[in-house]
Scaffold this active site. Structure first.
Site, PDB file in Angstrom:
ATOM      1  N   SER A  53      -0.281   0.232   8.172  1.00 39.83           N
ATOM      2  CA  SER A  53      -0.257   1.449   7.352  1.00 39.83           C
ATOM      3  C   SER A  53      -1.528   1.666   6.554  1.00 39.83           C
ATOM      4  O   SER A  53      -1.787   2.786   6.104  1.00 39.83           O
ATOM      5  CB  SER A  53       0.934   1.403   6.387  1.00 39.83           C
ATOM      6  OG  SER A  53       0.869   0.266   5.541  1.00 39.83           O
ATOM      7  N   ASP A 344       1.051   4.103  -4.154  1.00 42.93           N
ATOM      8  CA  ASP A 344       2.453   3.703  -4.187  1.00 42.93           C
ATOM      9  C   ASP A 344       2.520   2.199  -4.403  1.00 42.93           C
ATOM     10  O   ASP A 344       1.517   1.575  -4.736  1.00 42.93           O
ATOM     11  CB  ASP A 344       3.221   4.185  -2.942  1.00 42.93           C
ATOM     12  CG  ASP A 344       2.777   3.505  -1.655  1.00 42.93           C
ATOM     13  OD1 ASP A 344       2.103   2.452  -1.702  1.00 42.93           O
ATOM     14  OD2 ASP A 344       3.111   4.043  -0.574  1.00 42.93           O
ATOM     15  N   HIS A 347       0.201   0.610  -1.348  1.00 45.10           N
ATOM     16  CA  HIS A 347      -1.040   1.143  -0.788  1.00 45.10           C
ATOM     17  C   HIS A 347      -2.003   1.655  -1.857  1.00 45.10           C
ATOM     18  O   HIS A 347      -1.573   2.254  -2.844  1.00 45.10           O
ATOM     19  CB  HIS A 347      -0.704   2.274   0.187  1.00 45.10           C
ATOM     20  CG  HIS A 347       0.244   1.855   1.264  1.00 45.10           C
ATOM     21  ND1 HIS A 347       1.609   2.078   1.167  1.00 45.10           N
ATOM     22  CD2 HIS A 347       0.034   1.205   2.429  1.00 45.10           C
ATOM     23  CE1 HIS A 347       2.199   1.576   2.251  1.00 45.10           C
ATOM     24  NE2 HIS A 347       1.275   1.048   3.027  1.00 45.10           N
TER      25      HIS A 347
END
Length: 387
Positions: A53, A344, A347
Site C-alpha cells: 500500500s 492514517d 501510512h
C-alpha cells in the site's frame, strides 16, 4: 463521525506519451491485445513498481477484496487529486514524486481500465501484499503474482517492440520494490501460527528469501537496477502505539526489532546478489532512519505532530478507521494534514512522502537522478543512497 464521503470519483487522469495508440490490456485474460508501440528514440527510463500500500496507486480498486485493503473513498486523495484514487494517502505517494522528478507521467496501475503507455513503466503493487503468499492471502495481488504479471508484460513488450528494443527498455528501467511490513504485522499477531513455528530470525529469512526470488525473476527477464526502501520503525506507527502495553503509547519494540532484522538481512542479501548477478545494481533508501528522525524531531522537517495520525480514531488515532468504511465506522480528521507525519494510522501523509522521495532522488546523491532521467548504466550499490 465523518459522514460525507465522495462516492462519485474517477481514477486520476494520467499524462500519456503515445507513439501509436495502445489498446486496452486486461492481464487477467489469457490473450491480451495491444496495438503497435515504439520505444522513444531518446534515452528513456521506465519505472516499474512492485509491493504494498505504500506504493499501490489503485490496483486494489479492481480486485475482490475488503475495505481494509481499499482507499477508494474520501478523505483519501482529497489534498492533491481532489477525489480518492485508491492511494493510501491524502495525496501522492513516493513513486508519484519519483516519476515527476524523472519527467515521467504518474505510473498507471496495471489493472487501470484504460490506455497504458507501458514504455513509461507500470505499477503492479497491491495494498495488503507481503513477500509471502500467505500474507492476507486472497485479498490482494501477492508478490509472486505481481512477478507473473511482469513476466507477461515483458512477453508483450518483446512482441511489439522487438527483442532488442524491449531488452534496452528493461535494462534501463528502475524497479522500485516496497514490501515486508504486512508480513511482520501478520507475524506479530497473537493468533499467527508462524509465531509458534519460527523464531524472528527464521521468519525474516523466509521473507527475504521470497523478496530475493522476486528480484531474481525481474533480473531473469532483463531488469538490472533495483531500488528498495528498507522497512520503517514499524512499532512506532500510530496503529502500533494504540496497541502498546498498558496504553502507554510507547513504540512496540518487538515490531521495530523485526524491521531492524529485516533491514540487516536485506542489505546482506542485495550485496550477495550484486556479487552473483552480472550487471545487477541496487540501492537501499533508509526509510527506517528517515521516518525515525521525523517522529523524534518533527519540527526540524516542518511538521507539528508525529505520533498521532491525521485520520482515524482511538488512541493516537491508531485505529484503522479512516473514511468510515471499515469495521470501525467512527473517525476523526485533522484540520491541517500538512502538519502531520502520518495521514492514517499506518501510512505517511503526502508531505512526508514528498520528503522521502526527495531524499531518495536528490539528497542522497545524483546517481539515482541520473538513472531515472538519463538511463545511465551505473546505479548506487551502497547500503543507503548516500554514495
Amino acid at each position: 463521525m465523518r459522514t460525507k464521503v465522495n462516492e462519485d470519483y474517477n481514477m486520476v487522469s494520467f499524462r500519456f506519451h503515445f507513439c501509436f495508440l495502445v489498446l486496452f490490456v486486461v492481464f487477467l485474460t489469457p490473450a491480451p491485445s495491444l496495438g503497435h508501440i515504439c520505444l522513444p528514440k531518446q534515452q528513456h527510463v521506465a519505472l516499474f513498481i512492485f509491493g504494498d500500500s505504500l506504493v499501490d496507486a489503485g490496483n486494489n480498486d479492481y480486485i475482490n477484496t475488503t475495505t481494509d485493503n481499499l482507499a477508494n473513498y474520501g478523505p483519501y486523495g482529497e489534498t492533491f487529486f481532489n477525489y480518492p484514487t485508491g492511494r493510501f494517502s491524502n495525496g501522492r505517494l513516493i513513486p508519484d514524486f519519483i516519476a515527476e522528478f524523472a519527467k515521467l507521467p504518474f505510473i498507471t496501475p496495471l489493472l487501470y481500465p484504460g490506455y497504458h503507455q507501458y514504455t513509461d513503466g507500470t505499477n503492479f503493487a497491491s495494498a495488503g501484499a507481503g513477500a509471502l503468499v500467505e500474507t492476507n492471502q486472497g485479498l490482494m495481488i501477492d508478490l509472486k503474482t505481481q512477478l507473473h504479471y511482469y513476466q507477461k508484460l515483458v512477453k508483450l513488450l518483446r512482441a511489439r517492440l522487438g527483442h532488442e528494443e524491449a531488452k534496452t527498455l528493461l535494462a534501463r528501467a528502475v524497479y522500485l520494490i516496497s514490501t515486508g511490513s504486512n508480513d511482520y504485522f501478520a507475524f506479530s499477531t497473537s493468533n499467527s501460527s508462524a509465531l509458534q513455528t519460527y523464531s524472528p530470525e527464521e521468519y525474516v529469512d523466509i521473507v527475504i528469501g521470497n523478496l530475493t526470488s522476486l528480484i531474481k525473476g525481474i533480473y531473469k527477464k532483463g531488469g538490472r537496477k533495483i531500488a528498495i526502501p528498507n522497512l520503517a520503525p514499524l512499532g512506532c506507527l500510530p496503529i502500533a502505539r494504540a496497541l502498546s502495553p498498558n496504553n502507554t503509547g510507547a513504540c512496540v519494540e518487538e515490531l521495530s526489532t523485526l524491521a531492524k532484522l529485516h533491514n540487516e538481512a536485506l542489505s546482506k542479501s542485495l550485496q550477495e546478489l550484486e556479487n552473483q548477478l552480472d550487471g545487477f545494481k541496487y540501492s537501499i533508501a533508509d526509510t527506517y532512519t528517515s521516518l525515525s528522525e521525523r517522529i523524534n524531531n518533527p519540527s526540524k522537517y516542518g511538521f507539528k505532530i508525529s505520533k498521532i495520525a491525521c485520520c482515524g480514531t482511538g488512541p493516537y488515532r491508531g485505529i484503522f478507521s479512516c473514511g468510515g468504511k471499515r469495521s470501525v465506522k467512527e473517525y476523526k480528521l485533522c484540520h491541517n494534514v500538512s502538519e502531520y507525519v502520518f495521514f492514517d494510522s499506518i501510512h505517511p501523509s503526502e508531505r512526508a512522502n514528498q520528503q522521502f522521495a526527495e531524499e531518495m532522488f536528490w539528497s542522497y546523491g545524483s546517481r539515482a537522478s541520473q538513472i531515472l532521467e538519463l538511463g545511465v548504466s551505473e546505479f548506487s550499490n551502497c547500503s543507503q543512497l548516500t554514495c
